[in-house]
Design a protein around this motif. Sequence first.
Motif, PDB file in Angstrom:
ATOM      1  N   VAL A  51       0.765  -1.090   0.314  1.00  0.00           N
ATOM      2  CA  VAL A  51      -0.019  -0.274  -0.248  1.00  0.00           C
ATOM      3  C   VAL A  51       0.887   1.298   0.383  1.00  0.00           C
ATOM      4  O   VAL A  51       1.922   0.924   0.538  1.00  0.00           O
ATOM      5  CB  VAL A  51      -0.757   0.353   1.448  1.00  0.00           C
ATOM      6  N   GLU A  62      -2.274   1.408  -3.956  1.00  0.00           N
ATOM      7  CA  GLU A  62      -3.663   1.582  -3.671  1.00  0.00           C
ATOM      8  C   GLU A  62      -3.168   1.753  -2.122  1.00  0.00           C
ATOM      9  O   GLU A  62      -2.119   1.832  -1.872  1.00  0.00           O
ATOM     10  CB  GLU A  62      -4.594   0.781  -3.757  1.00  0.00           C
ATOM     11  N   LEU A  65      -6.037  -1.985   0.929  1.00  0.00           N
ATOM     12  CA  LEU A  65      -6.245  -3.541   0.693  1.00  0.00           C
ATOM     13  C   LEU A  65      -6.794  -4.077   1.701  1.00  0.00           C
ATOM     14  O   LEU A  65      -6.605  -4.255   2.780  1.00  0.00           O
ATOM     15  CB  LEU A  65      -4.562  -4.411  -0.076  1.00  0.00           C
TER      16      LEU A  65
END
Length: 174
Positions: A51, A62, A65
């Motif tokens: 992440v 992202e 998650l």
Amino acid sequence: MKILIISDSHGLTDELQMIAKRHAAEVDMMIHCGDSELETNHPALEGYKVVKGNCDFMGDFEEELLLPLDGGGKLFLTHGHLHGIKQSLLQVYYRAEELGADIICFGHSHIPGSELLRGKLLINPGSVHLPRVRKERSYAILTLDGSEANVQFFTDEGQAIQDLENTVTLEGIS
């Protein structure tokens, strides 16, 4: 199920690869809680679910998650900076509650530890580069066996950090 948890490597590459290789035969998943400061496709991150941290300007990661766990349950992976983890763990706990997660893995503070909060397991593996509060550069391995969760911490050289080990029972995982 065994999960390698690492965070806040801040540009290190050899260490990420060395730790992954050290535990490759024993873990089912490897996660990086952000601040790798590497590109998304960097070879040192191969095999890791990653992440974005507050220092990740190059990679296209992202922010969060949500990962399914063997035997049911979910793991919420975030860096922690967007949830104010340095002030309180309640915001990240409530986000995990919204997502239906049983385990929360985050970094950001560089302080290793784990605790059970209202039935959810929160884990910060510390930092393999810039530790705070403790002197050891650290990472963690979570072992799930039915509803039992054991968190072990290790130095970057693979030595167990006994006083941080924690075993808890999770109601949402069987």
